[in-house]
Design a protein around this motif. Structure first.
Motif: not given
Length: 186
Positions: A160-161, A115-119, A123-129, A29-33
């Motif tokens: 994920i967050q 990591h938390a900020m970028g993720s 992911w917000y952009v991906m979910v809203t899209a 998960m650290s790598h995912v973020g």
């Protein structure tokens, strides 16, 4: 701040001691973020699916990373693994032992978590899209499906967050308050 940091160390010790079985998942998960994945995985994938979303994602990533660097310069937060080595609040050399992992040794400022900020941004952009495709549905069954999709995608977003945040605390790269600030800073 020492009180906040010492309580954060207690949380890190608890995670490292009681959730050792989840170490592989937390490292994953650290790598995912990892913010590098935005440029190498998420952006190319979304750009192929939808160029507008891909472009939005890259702008969010670049601006978010820029803000993260500015916040790190201003807030200059300590990193837990190094803080326990340098602080003088523990008497008689009784500083707590934090386990070190290969990705623990980041040396720059720790607040807020990149990591938390970028993720959270990406992911917000991906979910809203993804949700924007379901908004156009008009009939009753489609509305129900949209609501289920909305619930599912936002649940995935938060799973994920939270997992990225816990992973960064588990590996002693960030204090808990730094990952929380990272999620809500964007």
């Amino acid at each position: 701040m020492d009180l906040l940091h010492s309580n954060g160390v207690l949380i890190i010790q608890h995670l490292q001691r009681d959730y050792r079985a989840y170490q592989d998942f937390l490292n994953f998960m650290s790598h995912v973020g990892d913010p590098r994945n935005i440029f190498s995985i998420y952006f190319p994938l979304w750009f192929q699916l939808n160029q507008v979303v891909g472009t939005k994602m890259i702008w969010v990533a670049v601006i978010g990373d820029w803000f993260n660097l500015i916040f790190k310069w201003i807030l200059f937060g300590h990193r837990p693994y190094w803080w326990v080595q340098e602080t003088m609040i523990y008497p008689n050399q009784s500083s707590p032992c934090l386990e070190q992992f290969p990705i623990t040794c980041e040396t720059g400022p720790g607040s807020p978590s990149g990591h938390a900020m970028g993720s959270s941004c990406v992911w917000y952009v991906m979910v809203t899209a993804a949700l924007s495709y379901t908004v156009r549905w008009k009939d009753k069954l489609a509305v129900t499906l949209h609501r289920l999709t909305w619930s599912f995608l936002w649940s995935i977003f938060w799973i994920i967050q939270i997992s990225v945040c816990i992973s960064r605390v588990f590996i002693a790269t960030h204090f808990p308050h730094q990952v929380i600030l990272g999620v809500f800073a964007e």
